[in-house]
Scaffold this motif. Structure first.
Motif, PDB file in Angstrom:
ATOM      1  N   PHE A 131       0.802  -1.217   0.000  1.00 17.20           N
ATOM      2  CA  PHE A 131       0.000   0.000   0.000  1.00 17.20           C
ATOM      3  C   PHE A 131       0.843   1.278   0.000  1.00 17.20           C
ATOM      4  O   PHE A 131       0.287   2.379   0.017  1.00 17.20           O
ATOM      5  CB  PHE A 131      -0.964   0.007   1.195  1.00 17.20           C
ATOM      6  N   ALA A 132       2.152   1.134  -0.047  1.00 19.11           N
ATOM      7  CA  ALA A 132       3.020   2.307  -0.065  1.00 19.11           C
ATOM      8  C   ALA A 132       2.690   3.170  -1.281  1.00 19.11           C
ATOM      9  O   ALA A 132       2.619   2.684  -2.404  1.00 19.11           O
ATOM     10  CB  ALA A 132       4.476   1.880  -0.086  1.00 19.11           C
ATOM     11  N   GLY A 133       2.430   4.418  -1.046  1.00 21.91           N
ATOM     12  CA  GLY A 133       2.129   5.347  -2.131  1.00 21.91           C
ATOM     13  C   GLY A 133       0.691   5.311  -2.616  1.00 21.91           C
ATOM     14  O   GLY A 133       0.305   6.099  -3.466  1.00 21.91           O
ATOM     15  N   ALA A 134      -0.110   4.397  -2.098  1.00 24.91           N
ATOM     16  CA  ALA A 134      -1.516   4.310  -2.523  1.00 24.91           C
ATOM     17  C   ALA A 134      -2.335   5.421  -1.858  1.00 24.91           C
ATOM     18  O   ALA A 134      -2.000   5.889  -0.780  1.00 24.91           O
ATOM     19  CB  ALA A 134      -2.096   2.950  -2.147  1.00 24.91           C
ATOM     20  N   LYS A 135      -3.400   5.844  -2.518  1.00 28.39           N
ATOM     21  CA  LYS A 135      -4.273   6.885  -1.966  1.00 28.39           C
ATOM     22  C   LYS A 135      -5.092   6.362  -0.794  1.00 28.39           C
ATOM     23  O   LYS A 135      -5.453   7.122   0.094  1.00 28.39           O
ATOM     24  CB  LYS A 135      -5.209   7.424  -3.041  1.00 28.39           C
ATOM     25  N   THR A 136      -5.420   5.084  -0.821  1.00 30.50           N
ATOM     26  CA  THR A 136      -6.156   4.471   0.278  1.00 30.50           C
ATOM     27  C   THR A 136      -5.438   3.206   0.713  1.00 30.50           C
ATOM     28  O   THR A 136      -4.653   2.640  -0.035  1.00 30.50           O
ATOM     29  CB  THR A 136      -7.599   4.096  -0.130  1.00 30.50           C
ATOM     30  N   GLY A 137      -5.731   2.795   1.924  1.00 33.43           N
ATOM     31  CA  GLY A 137      -5.121   1.584   2.453  1.00 33.43           C
ATOM     32  C   GLY A 137      -5.887   1.128   3.670  1.00 33.43           C
ATOM     33  O   GLY A 137      -6.880   1.748   4.066  1.00 33.43           O
ATOM     34  N   PRO A 138      -5.436   0.056   4.262  1.00 33.05           N
ATOM     35  CA  PRO A 138      -6.140  -0.467   5.426  1.00 33.05           C
ATOM     36  C   PRO A 138      -6.101   0.513   6.595  1.00 33.05           C
ATOM     37  O   PRO A 138      -5.184   1.324   6.702  1.00 33.05           O
ATOM     38  CB  PRO A 138      -5.390  -1.754   5.749  1.00 33.05           C
ATOM     39  N   ALA A 139      -7.105   0.409   7.463  1.00 36.22           N
ATOM     40  CA  ALA A 139      -7.162   1.263   8.649  1.00 36.22           C
ATOM     41  C   ALA A 139      -6.053   0.888   9.623  1.00 36.22           C
ATOM     42  O   ALA A 139      -5.550   1.744  10.351  1.00 36.22           O
ATOM     43  CB  ALA A 139      -8.520   1.131   9.325  1.00 36.22           C
ATOM     44  N   ASP A 140      -5.664  -0.383   9.624  1.00 38.24           N
ATOM     45  CA  ASP A 140      -4.600  -0.833  10.521  1.00 38.24           C
ATOM     46  C   ASP A 140      -4.024  -2.129   9.967  1.00 38.24           C
ATOM     47  O   ASP A 140      -4.687  -2.855   9.224  1.00 38.24           O
ATOM     48  CB  ASP A 140      -5.147  -1.069  11.937  1.00 38.24           C
ATOM     49  N   ILE A 141      -2.785  -2.380  10.331  1.00 41.30           N
ATOM     50  CA  ILE A 141      -2.105  -3.637  10.016  1.00 41.30           C
ATOM     51  C   ILE A 141      -1.563  -4.143  11.342  1.00 41.30           C
ATOM     52  O   ILE A 141      -0.743  -3.472  11.970  1.00 41.30           O
ATOM     53  CB  ILE A 141      -0.952  -3.427   9.019  1.00 41.30           C
ATOM     54  N   ILE A 142      -2.043  -5.304  11.765  1.00 42.73           N
ATOM     55  CA  ILE A 142      -1.621  -5.867  13.043  1.00 42.73           C
ATOM     56  C   ILE A 142      -0.714  -7.051  12.763  1.00 42.73           C
ATOM     57  O   ILE A 142      -1.116  -8.022  12.120  1.00 42.73           O
ATOM     58  CB  ILE A 142      -2.836  -6.290  13.884  1.00 42.73           C
ATOM     59  N   ASP A 143       0.509  -6.943  13.249  1.00 35.65           N
ATOM     60  CA  ASP A 143       1.515  -7.977  13.023  1.00 35.65           C
ATOM     61  C   ASP A 143       1.334  -9.097  14.045  1.00 35.65           C
ATOM     62  O   ASP A 143       1.166  -8.848  15.234  1.00 35.65           O
ATOM     63  CB  ASP A 143       2.912  -7.365  13.150  1.00 35.65           C
ATOM     64  N   LEU A 144       1.329 -10.316  13.558  1.00 28.93           N
ATOM     65  CA  LEU A 144       1.246 -11.487  14.432  1.00 28.93           C
ATOM     66  C   LEU A 144       2.612 -12.141  14.502  1.00 28.93           C
ATOM     67  O   LEU A 144       3.400 -12.001  13.591  1.00 28.93           O
ATOM     68  CB  LEU A 144       0.219 -12.476  13.870  1.00 28.93           C
ATOM     69  N   PRO A 145       2.918 -12.843  15.558  1.00 27.51           N
ATOM     70  CA  PRO A 145       2.039 -13.189  16.663  1.00 27.51           C
ATOM     71  C   PRO A 145       1.878 -12.019  17.630  1.00 27.51           C
ATOM     72  O   PRO A 145       2.773 -11.198  17.793  1.00 27.51           O
ATOM     73  CB  PRO A 145       2.749 -14.355  17.335  1.00 27.51           C
ATOM     74  N   ALA A 146       0.709 -11.986  18.247  1.00 28.92           N
ATOM     75  CA  ALA A 146       0.384 -11.001  19.278  1.00 28.92           C
ATOM     76  C   ALA A 146      -0.700 -11.596  20.167  1.00 28.92           C
ATOM     77  O   ALA A 146      -1.447 -12.467  19.728  1.00 28.92           O
ATOM     78  CB  ALA A 146      -0.099  -9.696  18.646  1.00 28.92           C
ATOM     79  N   ALA A 147      -0.793 -11.113  21.375  1.00 30.13           N
ATOM     80  CA  ALA A 147      -1.812 -11.601  22.303  1.00 30.13           C
ATOM     81  C   ALA A 147      -3.194 -11.179  21.809  1.00 30.13           C
ATOM     82  O   ALA A 147      -3.384 -10.035  21.404  1.00 30.13           O
ATOM     83  CB  ALA A 147      -1.553 -11.038  23.700  1.00 30.13           C
ATOM     84  N   MET A 148      -4.143 -12.096  21.808  1.00 30.34           N
ATOM     85  CA  MET A 148      -5.484 -11.815  21.279  1.00 30.34           C
ATOM     86  C   MET A 148      -6.179 -10.642  21.974  1.00 30.34           C
ATOM     87  O   MET A 148      -6.816  -9.838  21.287  1.00 30.34           O
ATOM     88  CB  MET A 148      -6.378 -13.053  21.350  1.00 30.34           C
ATOM     89  N   PRO A 149      -6.073 -10.468  23.289  1.00 32.95           N
ATOM     90  CA  PRO A 149      -6.712  -9.286  23.881  1.00 32.95           C
ATOM     91  C   PRO A 149      -6.165  -7.968  23.309  1.00 32.95           C
ATOM     92  O   PRO A 149      -6.908  -7.020  23.088  1.00 32.95           O
ATOM     93  CB  PRO A 149      -6.410  -9.413  25.372  1.00 32.95           C
TER      94      PRO A 149
END
Length: 133
Positions: free
Chosen positions: A103-121
Motif C-alpha cells: 500500500f506504499a504510495g496508494a491513496k487508500t489503504g487499510p485502517a490498521d495492520i496488526i503484526d502477528l504473533p500477538a496476544a489476542m486481547p
C-alpha cells in the motif's frame, strides 16, 4: 476511554465485525476475543463468503488475513472497493511489512495492520479502536 466505556458504547451501537481467516484456530480466537469485548463478530473462512453475504455493508470493520489461501488480502481489498464497501479494513498477519509495502504510495489503504504473533486481547483492543476513529 476505559474498556468498560468501550464495551457500553460498542453494545449501544450494535458494532459488527467480519473476521475472515482460513486458519480455524486463529479465526475462532479472534472472533471470541472480539465478542468478549461486546462486539458482534461474524466468522468467515474465505473472502468470497464475505463478499457474497448480503450483510457485507452492515459491517463497520472487516478483519482479514493477508495470506488467505483462496482470496489474498490484496484481492479482497480490491473486491471490497469494487463493491463500494465504506467500512474499515484491518489486516492481521505475520506479513505486516509486505502489507505496508503493497500500500506504499496508494491513496487508500487499510485502517490498521496488526503484526502477528500477538496476544489476542491486544489484537481485539486495536480492532475495537476502529469504531472510535
Amino acid at each position: 476511554m476505559s474498556l468498560a466505556t468501550h464495551n457500553t458504547a460498542l453494545s449501544a451501537t450494535h458494532s459488527q465485525v467480519a473476521v475472515v481467516n482460513d486458519a480455524d484456530k486463529l479465526r475462532q480466537m479472534l472472533t471470541e476475543a472480539l465478542e468478549r469485548q461486546g462486539v458482534s463478530a461474524i466468522p468467515y473462512v474465505t473472502g468470497e463468503a464475505l463478499l457474497n453475504d448480503a450483510r457485507l455493508h452492515a459491517f463497520q470493520v472487516v478483519v482479514a488475513d493477508w495470506a488467505n489461501r483462496t482470496l489474498s488480502g490484496q484481492r479482497l481489498w480490491d473486491a471490497l472497493l469494487e463493491q463500494g464497501y465504506a467500512g474499515r479494513v484491518v489486516f492481521v498477519s505475520g506479513r505486516a511489512e509486505e502489507i505496508a509495502e503493497a500500500f506504499a504510495g496508494a491513496k487508500t489503504g487499510p485502517a490498521d495492520i496488526i503484526d502477528l504473533p500477538a496476544a489476542m486481547p491486544k489484537v481485539a483492543a486495536r480492532i475495537i479502536t476502529q469504531f472510535f476513529r
